[in-house]
Scaffold this active site. Structure first.
Site, PDB file in Angstrom:
ATOM      1  N   ALA A 120       5.401   0.352   7.367  1.00  0.00           N
ATOM      2  CA  ALA A 120       6.280   0.583   8.524  1.00  0.00           C
ATOM      3  C   ALA A 120       6.761  -0.706   9.178  1.00  0.00           C
ATOM      4  CB  ALA A 120       5.570   1.455   9.544  1.00  0.00           C
ATOM      5  N   ASN A 170       4.126  -4.979   0.339  1.00  0.00           N
ATOM      6  CA  ASN A 170       4.543  -3.667   0.834  1.00  0.00           C
ATOM      7  C   ASN A 170       4.225  -3.669   2.327  1.00  0.00           C
ATOM      8  OD1 ASN A 170       4.969  -1.079   1.644  1.00  0.00           O
ATOM      9  ND2 ASN A 170       3.969  -0.138  -0.125  1.00  0.00           N
ATOM     10  N   PRO A 203       0.377  -1.323   7.114  1.00  0.00           N
ATOM     11  CA  PRO A 203      -0.338  -0.249   7.799  1.00  0.00           C
ATOM     12  C   PRO A 203      -0.352   1.099   7.092  1.00  0.00           C
ATOM     13  CG  PRO A 203       1.676  -0.810   8.966  1.00  0.00           C
ATOM     14  CD  PRO A 203       1.456  -1.873   7.927  1.00  0.00           C
ATOM     15  N   ASN A 204      -1.515   1.764   7.194  1.00  0.00           N
ATOM     16  CA  ASN A 204      -1.733   3.112   6.654  1.00  0.00           C
ATOM     17  C   ASN A 204      -1.876   3.152   5.142  1.00  0.00           C
ATOM     18  OD1 ASN A 204      -1.461   4.351   9.309  1.00  0.00           O
ATOM     19  ND2 ASN A 204       0.687   3.743   9.112  1.00  0.00           N
ATOM     20  N   HIS A 223       8.159  -0.916  -2.187  1.00  0.00           N
ATOM     21  CA  HIS A 223       7.930   0.363  -1.506  1.00  0.00           C
ATOM     22  C   HIS A 223       7.612   1.417  -2.554  1.00  0.00           C
ATOM     23  CE1 HIS A 223       9.497  -1.428   2.133  1.00  0.00           C
ATOM     24  NE2 HIS A 223      10.512  -1.887   1.417  1.00  0.00           N
ATOM     25  N   ILE A 224       6.590   2.210  -2.297  1.00  0.00           N
ATOM     26  CA  ILE A 224       6.205   3.279  -3.220  1.00  0.00           C
ATOM     27  C   ILE A 224       7.325   4.317  -3.282  1.00  0.00           C
ATOM     28  CG2 ILE A 224       4.550   5.184  -3.532  1.00  0.00           C
ATOM     29  CD1 ILE A 224       2.499   3.306  -2.031  1.00  0.00           C
ATOM     30  N   GLU A 235       9.588  -7.538  -2.441  1.00  0.00           N
ATOM     31  CA  GLU A 235       9.336  -6.495  -1.437  1.00  0.00           C
ATOM     32  C   GLU A 235       9.170  -5.189  -2.207  1.00  0.00           C
ATOM     33  OE1 GLU A 235      11.923  -4.004   1.943  1.00  0.00           O
ATOM     34  OE2 GLU A 235      12.639  -5.964   1.238  1.00  0.00           O
ATOM     35  N   ARG A 245      15.459   8.260   2.048  1.00  0.00           N
ATOM     36  CA  ARG A 245      14.732   8.941   3.132  1.00  0.00           C
ATOM     37  C   ARG A 245      15.564   8.933   4.412  1.00  0.00           C
ATOM     38  NH1 ARG A 245       8.634   6.820   3.012  1.00  0.00           N
ATOM     39  NH2 ARG A 245       8.453   8.534   4.506  1.00  0.00           N
ATOM     40  N   TYR A 260       3.649   9.808  -1.239  1.00  0.00           N
ATOM     41  CA  TYR A 260       3.010   8.591  -1.735  1.00  0.00           C
ATOM     42  C   TYR A 260       2.064   8.825  -2.907  1.00  0.00           C
ATOM     43  CZ  TYR A 260       4.886   6.973   2.692  1.00  0.00           C
ATOM     44  OH  TYR A 260       5.736   6.689   3.721  1.00  0.00           O
ATOM     45  N   ARG A 304      -2.790  10.344   1.997  1.00  0.00           N
ATOM     46  CA  ARG A 304      -1.788  10.269   3.058  1.00  0.00           C
ATOM     47  C   ARG A 304      -0.462  10.787   2.510  1.00  0.00           C
ATOM     48  NH1 ARG A 304       1.761   4.914   4.103  1.00  0.00           N
ATOM     49  NH2 ARG A 304       3.036   5.777   5.766  1.00  0.00           N
TER      50      ARG A 304
HETATM   51  C1  DHK Z   1       5.205   2.916   3.066  1.00  0.00           C
HETATM   52  C2  DHK Z   1       5.186   3.267   4.396  1.00  0.00           C
HETATM   53  O1  DHK Z   1       4.070   3.318   5.058  1.00  0.00           O
HETATM   54  C3  DHK Z   1       6.370   3.636   5.112  1.00  0.00           C
HETATM   55  O2  DHK Z   1       6.312   3.289   6.479  1.00  0.00           O
HETATM   56  C4  DHK Z   1       7.549   2.986   4.464  1.00  0.00           C
HETATM   57  C5  DHK Z   1       6.431   2.614   2.365  1.00  0.00           C
HETATM   58  C6  DHK Z   1       7.589   3.242   2.982  1.00  0.00           C
HETATM   59  C7  DHK Z   1       6.336   2.924   0.904  1.00  0.00           C
HETATM   60  O3  DHK Z   1       7.151   3.701   0.364  1.00  0.00           O
HETATM   61  O4  DHK Z   1       5.468   2.332   0.242  1.00  0.00           O
HETATM   62  O5  DHK Z   1       8.583   3.353   4.989  1.00  0.00           O
END
Ligand code: DHK
Length: 149
Positions: free
Chosen positions: A82, A79, A16-17, A105-106, A103, A112, A29, A24
């Site tokens: 959330a 990825n 998501p997102n 994560h950016i 897995e 965090r 990010y 964003r």
């Molecule tokens: C991306 C998200 O949307 C967050 O909810 C994660 C992750 C981190 C990222 O770092 O790619 O916590």
């Protein structure tokens, strides 16, 4: 949808997102868009087929993991965004995949707030990459090559 020729493909799944990557929270990010990330992944994959997907829906990510299983995909890079911290359903789906899973994560989730520290996915995946920014994606593709060759 699956072209049926995903045998041996690398599935790169985004939660998501992430469709709003680039605009964003750029301080966390970055300003690289998801389309640019996809191009970098396809370049890093070279001849290896890539299925690159993004959804804001939990069930859709689960169905793509099932598709990767049914299509004998070579590996999964995910990825979950959330959903990383909420979804036992995605964790259970990943448990059924016989190949390597990375897995991704950016951001460095461990640097965090505490809500980002406990991943449901990490116990069931092969490896975790976090904190390399958008370049983590092409790093994951190269690592996946080593895991599947
Ligand atoms: C991306 C998200 O949307 C967050 O909810 C994660 C992750 C981190 C990222 O770092 O790619 O916590």
């Amino acid at each position: 949808m699956s072209s049926g020729s995903a045998r041996g493909a690398i599935y790169i799944l985004n939660g998501p997102n992430l469709n709003r990557l680039g605009r964003r929270e750029p301080e966390i990010y970055g300003r690289t868009t998801l389309a640019e990330v996809e191009s970098a992944c396809r370049a890093a994959a070279a001849q290896r087929p890539v299925e690159f997907r993004q959804s804001n829906r939990e069930h859709q990510l689960i169905e793509w993991i099932h598709e990767a299983i049914d299509d004998s995909a070579a590996g999964i890079i995910i990825n979950p965004a959330a959903f990383t911290f909420t979804s036992m359903a995605i964790m259970d789906a990943l448990k059924m995949f016989p190949g390597p899973i990375i897995e991704l994560h950016i951001s460095n989730i461990h640097k965090r707030e505490p809500i980002y520290h406990r991943s449901y996915m990490s116990p069931v995946v092969t490896a975790v990459i976090a904190g390399l920014g958008h370049k983590g994606y092409s790093t994951a593709v190269r690592a996946m090559h080593d895991l599947i060759e």
